[in-house]
Design an enzyme around this catalytic site. Sequence first.
Site, PDB file in Angstrom:
ATOM      1  N   ASP A  15      -5.521  31.977 -37.595  1.00 28.01           N
ATOM      2  CA  ASP A  15      -4.469  31.113 -38.131  1.00 28.01           C
ATOM      3  C   ASP A  15      -4.317  29.823 -37.311  1.00 28.01           C
ATOM      4  O   ASP A  15      -4.949  28.818 -37.611  1.00 28.01           O
ATOM      5  CB  ASP A  15      -3.150  31.881 -38.202  1.00 28.01           C
ATOM      6  N   ASP A  16      -3.461  29.840 -36.295  1.00 32.51           N
ATOM      7  CA  ASP A  16      -3.211  28.684 -35.425  1.00 32.51           C
ATOM      8  C   ASP A  16      -3.313  29.152 -33.975  1.00 32.51           C
ATOM      9  O   ASP A  16      -2.314  29.314 -33.281  1.00 32.51           O
ATOM     10  CB  ASP A  16      -1.818  28.098 -35.699  1.00 32.51           C
ATOM     11  N   GLU A  68       3.389  35.857 -46.850  1.00 36.14           N
ATOM     12  CA  GLU A  68       3.569  35.884 -45.395  1.00 36.14           C
ATOM     13  C   GLU A  68       5.049  36.149 -45.142  1.00 36.14           C
ATOM     14  O   GLU A  68       5.445  37.236 -44.735  1.00 36.14           O
ATOM     15  CB  GLU A  68       3.125  34.565 -44.765  1.00 36.14           C
ATOM     16  N   HIS A 105      -9.379  31.985 -42.167  1.00 34.99           N
ATOM     17  CA  HIS A 105      -7.997  31.498 -42.170  1.00 34.99           C
ATOM     18  C   HIS A 105      -7.736  30.857 -40.820  1.00 34.99           C
ATOM     19  O   HIS A 105      -7.300  31.497 -39.867  1.00 34.99           O
ATOM     20  CB  HIS A 105      -7.026  32.656 -42.436  1.00 34.99           C
ATOM     21  N   HIS A 135      -6.356  26.998 -39.325  1.00 32.72           N
ATOM     22  CA  HIS A 135      -5.862  25.628 -39.499  1.00 32.72           C
ATOM     23  C   HIS A 135      -6.355  24.804 -38.315  1.00 32.72           C
ATOM     24  O   HIS A 135      -5.986  25.071 -37.169  1.00 32.72           O
ATOM     25  CB  HIS A 135      -4.336  25.607 -39.560  1.00 32.72           C
ATOM     26  N   HIS A 188      -1.818  30.339 -49.450  1.00 26.06           N
ATOM     27  CA  HIS A 188      -0.945  31.162 -48.627  1.00 26.06           C
ATOM     28  C   HIS A 188       0.095  31.805 -49.545  1.00 26.06           C
ATOM     29  O   HIS A 188       0.742  31.121 -50.352  1.00 26.06           O
ATOM     30  CB  HIS A 188      -0.214  30.303 -47.600  1.00 26.06           C
TER      31      HIS A 188
END
Length: 349
Positions: free
Chosen positions: A286-287, A208, A25, A27, A205
Amino acid sequence: MASIPPVPRERLPALLRAMPKAELHLHIEGTLEPELIFALAQRNQVRLPYASVQALREAYAFTDLQSFLDIYYAGASVLLHEQDFYDMARAYLERAARDNVVHAEIFFDPQTHTQRGVAMQAVVNGLYRACRDAERELGISSALILSFLRHLSEEDAFATLQAALPLRERFIGVGLDSSELGNPPEKFERVFARCRELGLHVVAHAGEEGPPAYIRDALDRLGAERIDHGVQAIQDAALMQRLAREAVPLTVCPLSNLKLCVVGDLARHPLPQLLAQGLKVTVNSDDPAYFGGYVNDNFVQLFEATAMDAGQAWQLAVNSFEASFVTPAQRAPWMQQLRAVFERFARAA
């Protein structure tokens, strides 16, 4: 679990950093560090609404998912040419290799770029070339997953899929990201059905900020093979039982959940409870450029906050391999590497 070599708790942070793992996961646009944003802005003559790297970093004070997305899309505006996408992906893969990530399945958001007039080929070819070079030069394997932006229409998603199909052999699946609330999975039911017909892997997704029902709908209406985030499953006992029974992987991102106020404190993060209930949970970043930590940071900070142990570290690493879209033959050497690392740390005690 009994066959796992025992590792003393004081050795746990070093073990977490050293053990091989897959990241599922991630991005790629969320790996753009402020320094690279400014370098690409200068190269491409793009004006940024921030005076300096430090000013941009100081803007990373998010209150929810949408406040993050506003800055995320602004940062992506510096990506214009194939080389920009190459440089971004290569920087992440070099960092991931240092974190002992042996395999990464990388989300990319083509609509973020094609809406600005960037060609689909520039996006995909730049990322793909970086992945192949990193595998050859760094030994890290990787694959690309095209993500649809859920705040846009399904018609736009269909158009994006059509534009990407000439490059079909360069990505392995599709996902669904961006603003969750108000954009339920069923909004994209037809385009995901088409993607499954094409033989693409499907992830989404869900859960969340959205309710547990979104997780259920991602499974039932989109055919999702993995759920990205999924932490709201903790609110639904029947859903938890289903996820455990069907071995549906959850790609959880602890520091992202903290930074976006999904949880107020890592010590109360639901991941240990999800794992204890038998769910196939994984740890991801994630980011990371925006949320203050790459995958090893997520592992170390989560374990420090929750008093998780080496047995749980082993299970999370195994889950990451089992949840990835690779063959058993590809997984086998990673499992051998994992056991070797645990044995080395046990001997050093």
